[in-house]
Design a protein around this motif. Structure first.
Motif, PDB file in Angstrom:
ATOM      1  N   LEU A 322      65.011  97.832  67.072  1.00 15.72           N
ATOM      2  CA  LEU A 322      66.033  98.869  67.062  1.00 15.72           C
ATOM      3  C   LEU A 322      65.341 100.194  67.342  1.00 15.72           C
ATOM      4  CD1 LEU A 322      68.886 100.042  66.369  1.00 15.72           C
ATOM      5  CD2 LEU A 322      68.050 100.259  64.010  1.00 15.72           C
ATOM      6  N   VAL A 323      65.788 100.911  68.349  1.00 13.84           N
ATOM      7  CA  VAL A 323      65.135 102.157  68.763  1.00 13.84           C
ATOM      8  C   VAL A 323      65.934 103.352  68.274  1.00 13.84           C
ATOM      9  CG1 VAL A 323      64.334 103.534  70.715  1.00 13.84           C
ATOM     10  CG2 VAL A 323      64.091 101.041  70.759  1.00 13.84           C
ATOM     11  N   GLU A 324      65.234 104.330  67.691  1.00 11.12           N
ATOM     12  CA  GLU A 324      65.841 105.578  67.216  1.00 11.12           C
ATOM     13  C   GLU A 324      65.019 106.751  67.756  1.00 11.12           C
ATOM     14  OE1 GLU A 324      66.961 105.228  62.822  1.00 11.12           O
ATOM     15  OE2 GLU A 324      65.482 103.631  63.045  1.00 11.12           O
ATOM     16  N   ASP A 325      65.648 107.905  67.863  1.00 10.27           N
ATOM     17  CA  ASP A 325      64.957 109.109  68.329  1.00 10.27           C
ATOM     18  C   ASP A 325      64.545 109.980  67.157  1.00 10.27           C
ATOM     19  OD1 ASP A 325      64.940 108.636  71.032  1.00 10.27           O
ATOM     20  OD2 ASP A 325      66.754 109.791  71.449  1.00 10.27           O
ATOM     21  N   MET A 326      63.293 110.413  67.179  1.00 14.41           N
ATOM     22  CA  MET A 326      62.804 111.397  66.212  1.00 14.41           C
ATOM     23  C   MET A 326      63.284 112.784  66.629  1.00 14.41           C
ATOM     24  SD  MET A 326      58.834 110.266  65.537  1.00 14.41           S
ATOM     25  CE  MET A 326      58.321 110.339  67.279  1.00 14.41           C
ATOM     26  N   PRO A 327      63.266 113.748  65.696  1.00 18.13           N
ATOM     27  CA  PRO A 327      63.611 115.115  66.088  1.00 18.13           C
ATOM     28  C   PRO A 327      62.616 115.715  67.067  1.00 18.13           C
ATOM     29  CG  PRO A 327      63.733 114.838  63.700  1.00 18.13           C
ATOM     30  CD  PRO A 327      63.094 113.609  64.235  1.00 18.13           C
ATOM     31  N   LEU A 328      61.358 115.237  67.012  1.00 16.46           N
ATOM     32  CA  LEU A 328      60.303 115.818  67.829  1.00 16.46           C
ATOM     33  C   LEU A 328      59.468 114.706  68.451  1.00 16.46           C
ATOM     34  CD1 LEU A 328      59.075 118.369  65.140  1.00 16.46           C
ATOM     35  CD2 LEU A 328      60.429 118.969  67.157  1.00 16.46           C
ATOM     36  N   ALA A 329      59.075 114.891  69.711  1.00 14.45           N
ATOM     37  CA  ALA A 329      58.118 113.982  70.325  1.00 14.45           C
ATOM     38  C   ALA A 329      56.771 114.152  69.625  1.00 14.45           C
ATOM     39  CB  ALA A 329      57.993 114.285  71.816  1.00 14.45           C
ATOM     40  N   ARG A 330      56.000 113.043  69.504  1.00  9.95           N
ATOM     41  CA  ARG A 330      54.762 113.150  68.733  1.00  9.95           C
ATOM     42  C   ARG A 330      53.769 112.055  69.153  1.00  9.95           C
ATOM     43  NH1 ARG A 330      54.396 115.483  63.180  1.00  9.95           N
ATOM     44  NH2 ARG A 330      56.678 115.517  63.286  1.00  9.95           N
ATOM     45  N   VAL A 331      52.545 112.472  69.455  1.00  4.78           N
ATOM     46  CA  VAL A 331      51.416 111.572  69.640  1.00  4.78           C
ATOM     47  C   VAL A 331      50.363 111.957  68.603  1.00  4.78           C
ATOM     48  CG1 VAL A 331      50.307 113.055  71.401  1.00  4.78           C
ATOM     49  CG2 VAL A 331      49.786 110.597  71.333  1.00  4.78           C
ATOM     50  N   MET A 332      49.602 110.995  68.122  1.00  4.51           N
ATOM     51  CA  MET A 332      48.576 111.209  67.090  1.00  4.51           C
ATOM     52  C   MET A 332      49.167 111.600  65.738  1.00  4.51           C
ATOM     53  SD  MET A 332      45.528 113.130  69.233  1.00  4.51           S
ATOM     54  CE  MET A 332      46.573 114.418  69.912  1.00  4.51           C
TER      55      MET A 332
END
Length: 549
Positions: A322-332
């Motif tokens: 199940l895929v959801e979107d975070m408020p902010l993109a984030r790597v690390m």
């Protein structure tokens, strides 16, 4: 890419973003509070582990050059194999005492760069691998006021650099993967487990030697005793006893990698236990970088990180993401389980990939993920820090419910000036909203048992606690948290078991008793030291240490 000479403009832009973000938080408060604990711990906290004496072991790498923390009594490390300094009188490991807010330098001999570890059932930190002369080392740290690292030179069969560890129900730990290591091994060694064993899944998930995209695989102990192993963009359920794959999970939607250097993060969501048994288990994988981001960053093109989280019930016979979107993109980013069952997503960058000089646009706002909320209402953005936490940052849960945050050094050496993101030696604490004074009247205080108590499997456990305000008897639960070994955006061994309350009753003025059943076996809770909390209306008490065996 040489970042030692940076023009003034990027510094001005970063400063403006930091100041404007901070000012925004003053007028549009979200949740949580930040506290600067120490301006400098002397080293960059690349790896961290909380031990059952409420002290945090942290270390970086020996080939950074001199740290800002001297070894005591004129001691120096003489290592002819070191790639930076053959003689070094500074520390590259430290012990942080939470109660006194003090640092004690520790002596580590070999290179711990990008290593891994677990705490064994006796409470000792058993740390494995690293770089150069450290890649086959095992290092052991006993939690005592004067203890220091002990090293075993050839404790491992193969080189382990960027590997992952997990503690097992039988007390051993398994060490999986590492750079160009498509295999696993156990520690301590015993008859029948002396050698490394092949795991072709790791070769199948590699995007090639130049980028990998399958390092620091996400490893979780399934409630059936097998291991869930996620690398790159897919996962398997692995029977390490029989050395066979028992299930192959679907590829994560979109197909983008989530493992180093396209580094996302992952947690095993809280395991809900009734009468010592858990029937379901879910994994949450968040953030990362689109395929090709690492090569693009090497050329100076910093691609936006992934904004999605993917969640899967790994106990289902036909599991789906199940895929959801975070408020902010984030790597690390780092993901930490909170005592009330929420997940804190913290640290990281909006652009680029993991690696030296590979990230841009720090994400200063943590996010809390509430797994029991309805889809669309699970994410809550938190108040920002003012300190960028880029590559080589860490976060670990403390007994009092705060989250300790340290590290950030995207450079080959310690670099404090003329770089976009200087080496960060400061130590912070993030206090989630449940620690706010407005919840003081409903916050439980554990009265008994005493901390450090030993308990058995499948036993009744009674916990006495007090609450100064009005209690909601049907909103009391008990959680057990296994503290994590955190590095490179993965909290190894981290798990939280929710013990359903079987009976809650008053035992005196503002005093109460909750009865639960402890986990039935090491498949649910491997033997060792856990933090136990009483949670009332989503507000946790301070924890006590409990050893289950």
């Amino acid at each position: 890419m040489n970042m030692k000479k940076c023009p003034t403009l990027p510094h001005l832009i970063v400063s403006f973003l930091l100041i404007s973000t901070f000012l925004f938080s003053l007028t549009h408060a979200a949740g949580g509070k930040w506290e600067l604990l120490l301006k400098s711990v002397g080293i960059s906290a690349m790896h961290m582990q909380l031990l059952h004496n409420d002290r945090v072991i942290m270390f970086d790498r020996t080939d950074f050059g001199k740290s800002n923390l001297s070894l005591p009594n004129g001691v120096c490390r003489n290592n002819p194999n070191d790639k930076a300094l053959k003689v070094d009188c500074t520390a590259h490991s430290a012990e942080y005492d939470v109660a006194s807010n003090n640092i004690r330098p520790l002596f580590v001999y070999s290179d711990t760069w990008c290593s891994s570890g677990s705490v064994n059932s006796k409470g000792r930190l058993v740390q494995t691998g690293g770089f150069n002369d450290g890649d086959r080392r095992v290092r052991v740290f006993d939690p005592c006021p004067t203890c220091d690292w002990k090293e075993i030179e050839f404790g491992l069969v193969n080189r382990r650099w960027y590997a992952s560890n997990h503690i097992l129900p039988d007390g051993r730990q398994i060490i999986i993967g590492g750079t160009q290591q498509f295999n696993y091994e156990f520690y301590p060694k015993s008859e029948g487990s002396m050698n490394a064993l092949s795991l072709p899944f790791l070769a199948e998930t590699s995007d090639g030697k130049a980028v990998d995209n399958n390092l620091y695989p996400f490893v979780f102990l399934h409630v059936d005793g097998n291991l869930f192993i996620f690398a790159n963009n897919r996962a398997i359920l692995f029977d390490y006893v029989a050395a066979k794959i028992v299930m192959t999970y679907p590829t994560i939607p979109g197909g983008d990698p989530r493992s180093y250097p396209s580094t996302g993060s992952a947690v095993l969501l809280p395991l809900k236990s009734s009468k010592g048994q858990a029937v379901a288990a879910e994994v949450l994988v968040c953030g990362g970088a689109p395929k090709g981001s690492y090569f693009n960053a090497q050329r100076g093109a910093f691609v936006e990180a992934l904004k999605t989280c993917a969640r899967i019930k790994i106990t289902d016979p036909n599991p789906q993401w199940l895929v959801e979107d975070m408020p902010l993109a984030r790597v690390m980013g780092d993901m930490t389980l909170l005592p009330n069952g929420d997940v804190l997503i913290i640290n990281g960058a909006r652009l680029g990939a993991a690696g030296l000089e590979m990230g841009r646009n720090p994400v200063l706002n943590p996010v809390v993920y509430k797994p029991d909320n309805a889809v669309g209402s699970r994410f809550e953005q938190q108040n920002p820090s003012t300190i960028p936490r880029m590559y080589h940052s860490t976060a670990v849960l403390l007994r009092d419910g705060r989250v300790l945050v340290g590290g950030s050094n995207p450079h080959y050496r310690y670099e404090f000036s003329n770089v976009l993101f200087p080496t960060e030696l400061a130590l912070e604490a993030f206090s989630p909203n449940y620690l706010d004074s407005q919840f003081a009247s409903i916050r439980p205080t554990i009265l008994s048992p005493r901390s450090q108590v030993e308990i058995g499997y499948g036993k009744k456990l009674a916990i006495r606690f007090s609450i100064t305000g009005k209690i909601a008897l049907d909103s009391v639960s008990v959680t057990m948290v296994l503290p994590s070994f955190t590095t490179h955006s993965f909290s190894m061994n981290h798990r939280l078991v929710v013990l359903a309350s079987e009976k809650v009753n008053a035992v005196g003025n503002l005093k109460f008793r909750v009865q639960v059943t402890t986990p039935a076996s090491g498949n649910l809770a491997p033997s060792g030291y856990y933090l136990v909390y009483v949670v009332h209306q989503q507000i946790p008490s301070a924890g006590i240490w409990v050893k289950i065996q």
